[in-house]
Write an enzyme that holds these catalytic residues in place. Structure first.
Site, short mmCIF file in Angstrom:
data_model
loop_
_atom_site.label_atom_id
_atom_site.label_comp_id
_atom_site.label_asym_id
_atom_site.label_seq_id
_atom_site.Cartn_x
_atom_site.Cartn_y
_atom_site.Cartn_z
N HIS A 145 12.42 -31.63 -9.62
CA HIS A 145 13.12 -31.82 -8.34
C HIS A 145 12.86 -30.64 -7.41
CE1 HIS A 145 16.57 -32.62 -5.59
NE2 HIS A 145 16.61 -31.31 -5.57
N GLU A 146 13.00 -29.42 -7.94
CA GLU A 146 12.76 -28.23 -7.09
C GLU A 146 11.32 -28.18 -6.61
OE1 GLU A 146 15.27 -26.61 -6.07
OE2 GLU A 146 16.71 -27.43 -7.48
N HIS A 187 10.62 -30.18 -3.61
CA HIS A 187 10.88 -29.55 -2.31
C HIS A 187 9.63 -28.83 -1.80
CE1 HIS A 187 15.07 -30.47 -1.87
NE2 HIS A 187 15.40 -29.92 -3.02
N GLU A 194 16.72 -34.10 -0.20
CA GLU A 194 17.17 -34.19 -1.59
C GLU A 194 16.71 -35.51 -2.22
OE1 GLU A 194 18.28 -31.68 -3.27
OE2 GLU A 194 18.27 -30.50 -1.44
N ASP A 238 14.27 -35.88 -5.38
CA ASP A 238 14.66 -36.69 -6.54
C ASP A 238 13.57 -37.71 -6.88
OD1 ASP A 238 17.04 -35.39 -6.80
OD2 ASP A 238 18.31 -37.04 -6.08
ZN LIG Z 1 17.24 -30.08 -4.00
#
Ligand SMILES: [Zn+2]
Length: 424
Positions: free
Chosen positions: A285-286, A289, A367, A371
């Site tokens: 997930h990170e 980004h 976000e 995801d």
């Molecule tokens: Zn996040």
């Protein structure tokens, strides 16, 4: 421009923004309280009634305390502006330098004014920070800070802010005086360069002053993580574990930095709680980004907003009514740049509340994107169980008020994130 009109506009905007914030907080309290005793459908197996009620109580306690802070902050704002506080401080600083032409002409007077103003503002915030940590966080079992650490954090923060802030503010004030009518364009360039520099030096030099960052040690986890990192084209050097447990029992992970300072940070509390698969999913997930260039996009947004802000300040600083309407008599002999800057920073939050829904909506979209990336590169199911554990551990509410979410949530409510993970 007329000074009375400035006062009327200021008081109106301040009242409206205050009403909006109070309305949102009260909605959040009412909504969360109404759902306190009933765990939402689909979560009954994973979140206990006890944990759900605790999250509701924690959310409401924070909101109620937030309302007190908001009331106090509003009084302080009125005190500084139309209440005459900034005018009084300015008089005092001017008198201290005793009409010393040298001090007024140099940066000594304006820098002193800005520093004193900031220090006073920080000191009156301290009781609130203390109460937040040692009463609210403590009551819900989250606080791990000792008073000693709290005081040492304050001292470090203050010294660091002075060391970084004084040269920056001196440079901005110098540009305001020396760069002509388009000073704000130069100040903007400086401010942007400063932000970029901070993004590089913060992870490398500043964050380590407050926490310890270690490379990931667990061998099995490291092997999994290295695989993922290679799949995603990220550097394995950028993965760290931080001793977050030093201050709080809550757990988290975040991404930061640009260029070579780019990194993903896991709290040690997260490492202790999640399974290997879940940690991999959170890392994915990170990395999502970074993959979607969210930092670059956030910086671009900051560039644009700062340009608009500084151009506005450039214009306002020339209007005597701007000072008079906000309770400050412009200086007769010395420069008014520091006063303009401080008044602008004081009133800015009343206006920026309007942009809240826009920026938090964008953040929530990011976000969802991260995801989706995690689901593709790792496992949606693992990310889902990790999110539920984080929700429980951090006592985040499963049932926030939709309007409160629209304005204030940088992350989508967990129920929405889980639904997106299942559907997409
Ligand atoms: Zn996040």
């Amino acid at each position: 421009m007329n000074a009375h009109l400035v006062t009327v506009v200021f008081v109106t905007v301040l009242s409206l923004s205050l009403l909006l914030r109070v309305w949102l907080a009260r909605r959040q309290i009412a909504h969360v309280s109404a759902h306190r005793d009933r765990v939402p459908e689909g979560f009954r197996d994973v979140i206990s009634a006890e944990a759900h009620a605790k999250a509701a109580d924690y959310t409401c306690a924070n909101q109620r305390f937030g309302l007190i802070q908001l009331g106090f902050g509003t009084l302080v704002l009125i005190g500084w502006t139309v209440g005459g506080g900034l005018n009084l401080l300015n008089d005092g600083v001017q008198r201290f330098f005793g009409g010393d032409e040298g001090a007024s002409a140099s940066l000594l007077y304006p820098v002193t004014l800005v520093v004193l103003f900031t220090l006073i503002g920080s000191v009156i915030e301290l009781p609130f920070e203390w109460y937040q940590n040692f009463r609210i966080e403590e009551k819900f079992g989250f606080n791990r800070m000792t008073h000693r650490l709290w005081v040492s954090d304050i001292i470090k923060n203050t010294l660091l802010s002075l060391a970084i802030g004084i040269p920056l503010i001196a440079a901005v004030l110098w540009l305001m005086g020396a760069a002509g009518p388009a000073w704000w364009l130069w100040a903007w360039a400086l401010w942007m360069a400063f932000n970029l520099l901070l993004m590089v030096i913060y992870p490398l030099f500043i964050a380590p002053l407050f926490n310890e960052f270690k490379p990931l040690e667990d061998e099995t986890l490291r092997a999994r993580v290295n695989d993922l990192i290679q799949r995603c084209g990220f550097s394995a050097k950028g993965l760290f574990v931080m001793d977050g447990s030093k201050r709080s029992a809550q757990s988290n992970a975040y991404f930061t930095g640009i260029g070579r300072s780019k990194r993903v940070v896991f709290y040690d509390t997260l490492l202790a709680r999640l399974s290997t698969g879940e940690l991999e999913a959170v890392l994915a997930h990170e990395l999502g980004h970074f993959h979607h260039k969210h930092i670059v996009k956030l910086i671009a947004g900051l560039f644009i907003m700062s340009l608009i802000g500084l151009a506005t300040l450039g214009w306002l600083a020339q209007q005597p009514a701007f000072y008079l309407g906000l309770g400050v008599t412009p200086n007769a002999s010395a420069s008014n740049d520091a006063l303009a800057l401080l008044l602008f920073l004081l009133v800015l939050p009343c206006v920026s509340v309007v942009f809240g829904p826009l920026s938090s909506r964008r953040s929530r979209q990011y976000e969802f994107q991260a995801d989706a990336y995690a689901k593709k590169q790792s496992s949606g199911a693992d990310l889902g169980t990790a999110l539920v554990k984080l929700t429980e551990d951090n006592a985040s509410t499963l049932t926030p008020d939709p309007w409160y979410v629209r304005f204030n949530y940088s992350h989508p409510p967990v129920i929405e994130r889980l639904a997106a993970l299942k559907s997409g």
